[in-house]
Design an enzyme around this catalytic site. Structure first.
Site, PDB file in Angstrom:
ATOM      1  N   CYS A   8      42.862  39.095  30.409  1.00  0.00           N
ATOM      2  CA  CYS A   8      41.585  39.587  30.933  1.00  0.00           C
ATOM      3  C   CYS A   8      40.724  38.382  31.276  1.00  0.00           C
ATOM      4  CB  CYS A   8      40.898  40.534  29.947  1.00  0.00           C
ATOM      5  SG  CYS A   8      40.435  39.777  28.369  1.00  0.00           S
ATOM      6  N   ASN A  11      39.255  36.917  27.231  1.00  0.00           N
ATOM      7  CA  ASN A  11      40.198  36.979  26.101  1.00  0.00           C
ATOM      8  C   ASN A  11      39.480  37.227  24.767  1.00  0.00           C
ATOM      9  OD1 ASN A  11      42.708  34.859  24.465  1.00  0.00           O
ATOM     10  ND2 ASN A  11      42.818  37.024  24.892  1.00  0.00           N
ATOM     11  N   CYS A  13      37.583  40.613  24.549  1.00  0.00           N
ATOM     12  CA  CYS A  13      37.380  42.072  24.459  1.00  0.00           C
ATOM     13  C   CYS A  13      38.661  42.867  24.708  1.00  0.00           C
ATOM     14  CB  CYS A  13      36.304  42.522  25.435  1.00  0.00           C
ATOM     15  SG  CYS A  13      34.660  41.859  25.086  1.00  0.00           S
ATOM     16  N   ARG A  14      39.126  42.862  25.969  1.00  0.00           N
ATOM     17  CA  ARG A  14      40.223  43.769  26.337  1.00  0.00           C
ATOM     18  C   ARG A  14      41.604  43.262  25.969  1.00  0.00           C
ATOM     19  NH1 ARG A  14      38.370  43.923  32.439  1.00  0.00           N
ATOM     20  NH2 ARG A  14      37.808  41.823  31.770  1.00  0.00           N
ATOM     21  N   SER A  15      41.940  42.034  26.376  1.00  0.00           N
ATOM     22  CA  SER A  15      43.318  41.577  26.130  1.00  0.00           C
ATOM     23  C   SER A  15      43.651  41.361  24.642  1.00  0.00           C
ATOM     24  CB  SER A  15      43.677  40.357  26.982  1.00  0.00           C
ATOM     25  OG  SER A  15      42.840  39.266  26.734  1.00  0.00           O
ATOM     26  N   ASP A 124      35.469  46.206  32.168  1.00  0.00           N
ATOM     27  CA  ASP A 124      34.998  45.164  31.264  1.00  0.00           C
ATOM     28  C   ASP A 124      33.896  45.742  30.369  1.00  0.00           C
ATOM     29  OD1 ASP A 124      33.886  42.997  30.063  1.00  0.00           O
ATOM     30  OD2 ASP A 124      33.727  41.789  31.876  1.00  0.00           O
TER      31      ASP A 124
HETATM   32  P1  4NP Z   1      37.052  40.436  28.348  1.00  0.00           P
HETATM   33  O1  4NP Z   1      35.461  40.663  28.388  1.00  0.00           O
HETATM   34  O2  4NP Z   1      37.426  39.849  29.685  1.00  0.00           O
HETATM   35  O3  4NP Z   1      37.592  41.803  28.154  1.00  0.00           O
HETATM   36  O4  4NP Z   1      37.320  39.512  27.202  1.00  0.00           O
HETATM   37  C1  4NP Z   1      34.552  39.649  28.696  1.00  0.00           C
HETATM   38  C2  4NP Z   1      34.135  38.786  27.724  1.00  0.00           C
HETATM   39  C3  4NP Z   1      33.221  37.793  28.012  1.00  0.00           C
HETATM   40  C4  4NP Z   1      32.728  37.679  29.299  1.00  0.00           C
HETATM   41  C5  4NP Z   1      33.157  38.543  30.276  1.00  0.00           C
HETATM   42  C6  4NP Z   1      34.071  39.520  29.984  1.00  0.00           C
HETATM   43  N1  4NP Z   1      31.755  36.682  29.607  1.00  0.00           N
HETATM   44  O5  4NP Z   1      31.258  36.675  30.735  1.00  0.00           O
HETATM   45  O6  4NP Z   1      31.452  35.842  28.750  1.00  0.00           O
END
Ligand code: 4NP
Length: 158
Positions: A8, A11, A13-15, A124
């Site tokens: 994702c 790294n 939240c989702r992955s 997201d």
């Molecule tokens: P992820 O979510 O891609 O599912 O881990 C996010 C975590 C942090 C950010 C964006 C998406 N960020 O912009 O910091």
């Protein structure tokens, strides 16, 4: 050995959830010793950090501990070390396609293509509330199960 990498943006939240859920399902199907499972992000902001507390919490509610994971960024080597790389959304997939080295052997695909939900992106959940994480969890469970069905079909003699 079959190796899978979930990717994702951050790294956190989702992955990491996908890694934890997929590992749990693999264990339940007694496939752990046939699989290498990791996750990574396309961005570097959170490298070295544990998953987002909301991801840790929703995993916990399902009896899965992801608290020891540490965020890392995708590397060039990942494209030849993993058999399958699953992107959590279309932006992630575009990033992966653009950064894939010419000798990369991994099969790149969209994670939700294996969920049969008629959706392309795991949204997201970073800027939203807890309900977003709940929705994401369900999608991740469905897709993970679909991927395992595809990689390790169960013989159904009926
Ligand atoms: P992820 O979510 O891609 O599912 O881990 C996010 C975590 C942090 C950010 C964006 C998406 N960020 O912009 O910091």
């Amino acid at each position: 050995m079959t190796s899978v990498l979930f990717v994702c943006l951050g790294n956190i939240c989702r992955s990491p959830l996908a890694e934890g859920v997929f590992r749990d399902l693999a264990q339940k199907r007694r496939l752990s010793d046939k699989l290498e499972i990791e996750s990574a992000g396309t961005g570097a902001w959170h490298v070295g950090n544990p998953p987002d507390p909301r991801s840790i919490e929703i995993a916990n509610e399902h009896g899965i501990d992801i608290s020891q994971q540490q965020a890392r960024r995708i590397t060039e080597a990942d494209f030849s070390q993993f058999d399958f790389i699953f992107a959590m959304d279309q932006d992630n997939l575009r990033h992966l396609s653009a950064h894939r080295p010419p000798d990369g052997t991994a099969t790149l695909s969209l994670f939700l293509d294996y969920a049969g939900l008629g959706q392309k992106d795991v949204p997201d959940p970073y800027y939203g509330g807890t309900d977003g994480f709940q929705r994401v969890y369900g999608m991740i469970e469905t897709a993970s199960s679909g991927i395992l069905d595809r990689l390790f079909p169960v013989n159904d003699p009926s």
